[in-house]
Design a protein around this motif. Sequence first.
Motif, short mmCIF file in Angstrom:
data_model
loop_
_atom_site.label_atom_id
_atom_site.label_comp_id
_atom_site.label_asym_id
_atom_site.label_seq_id
_atom_site.Cartn_x
_atom_site.Cartn_y
_atom_site.Cartn_z
N UNK A 35 0.83 -1.21 0.00
CA UNK A 35 0.00 0.00 0.00
C UNK A 35 0.86 1.26 0.00
N UNK A 36 1.96 1.25 0.79
CA UNK A 36 2.84 2.41 0.82
C UNK A 36 3.53 2.63 -0.51
N UNK A 37 3.87 1.55 -1.20
CA UNK A 37 4.49 1.69 -2.52
C UNK A 37 3.54 2.39 -3.47
N UNK B 287 4.83 4.54 6.50
CA UNK B 287 6.21 4.62 6.98
C UNK B 287 6.77 5.97 6.52
N UNK B 288 7.08 6.83 7.47
CA UNK B 288 7.52 8.18 7.14
C UNK B 288 8.78 8.15 6.27
N UNK B 289 8.74 8.91 5.16
CA UNK B 289 9.89 8.99 4.27
C UNK B 289 10.11 7.76 3.40
N UNK B 290 9.11 6.90 3.31
CA UNK B 290 9.27 5.67 2.54
C UNK B 290 9.37 5.95 1.04
N UNK C 283 9.89 -6.70 -5.58
CA UNK C 283 8.59 -6.26 -5.11
C UNK C 283 8.69 -5.62 -3.72
N UNK C 284 7.76 -4.71 -3.41
CA UNK C 284 7.79 -4.09 -2.07
C UNK C 284 7.67 -5.11 -0.94
#
Length: 363
Positions: free
Chosen positions: A42-44, A55-58, A65-66
């Motif tokens: 999801x962050x990706x 995740x801050x600064x990700x 793959x992530x």
Amino acid sequence: MTFTYHAPDELQQLGEHIRDKAIQVTMDQSASYSAAQQAANNDATRAETGQLTQAEGYTPPTHGRPDDEDNLRSWVSQAYAEIPAMFAAFALPSPDTCRPALEALYGTAATVQVDLQMVARDNSVTAPNAVRPLADTAQVGEVVDLIRSHMSQWRGTAATAFKGYLKTSESAAALHRELALSLALGLETQLEINRRINTDIWTIGQQTLKALDGLDSWCPGGNASKVTALITIGGAIAAVVYAGVAVEAGAAASALAGAVGVEGWQSLGTILGNTGPFQEKKVGIGGMTVPPIITGMQNAMTELSKTADALQQQLTEGLSKYTLTVHTNSNWDRLLISPPEQFTRYTHANAQTLRTPDGLYVA
């Protein structure tokens, strides 16, 4: 309650231990691993579309793959990187560093009225042990009695005015004592707030580790979801005020009892005692995967910060009201009394002048 101080480096190390444990459990426990994979993917997507990531600064990985193991470990490390700083933010100096200031205030009160000599006891909130007054001083009552004995044969307007000044000085000294005790109460309250912040943040960390250890066990079962942390800071002001003003039947007044009860004087103890205490609270930190445990930890920290801020505000308002009480014209004039003009005008008079009806007139 018994207090054990935890220094800033201990809180930093506790946060690092929790961070490392959260990463290790996430990578080892299947349910937490799956949750992290979903969150990393999801962050990706968020990062690629310009949205705020969990995740801050990700930033998405350049290879693979992530949710591949190596990339996932990197994401988990970023997601929990701020945990040590969260604990370090609660670091405070040791309350023991203020012991000399407290002893000076209690010593001042003891100097004014020696039968209520006081000093803080070890590092807990209790009625303090008796101590001597400040060095090279004598209680005001003894000094006044000594002067009165030397003035027993004095007559005249100036002598009468000075005797009245002595009597007023005794009542002023009692207010000075109340002032010293109320200042001690304010400092005791702030120190107790700090003690409980230090204790509660340590408890939050220990309970978080306990919950993470539960997930790391051979068979976590349902116990990991039942971990709670008791946030005690809500009782900080009450612990000081009520312990301080309690007087046992037939016993001498305790440490701060003198901060209440002077006619026409609203003491800090009275003000804080009427504001209504906050309550201690239990905050759940458990969960069956790592994320809810860390969320519970953060919720407990938020509750601690919120209650600490409210208590600080309550203390600030109490001190402001107390300041207004002290600085009202009637109280200020009772605290800082002026010597009588009928007496001071004879500062440079000779013996003959002093022996007149308007002077000291020794019979």
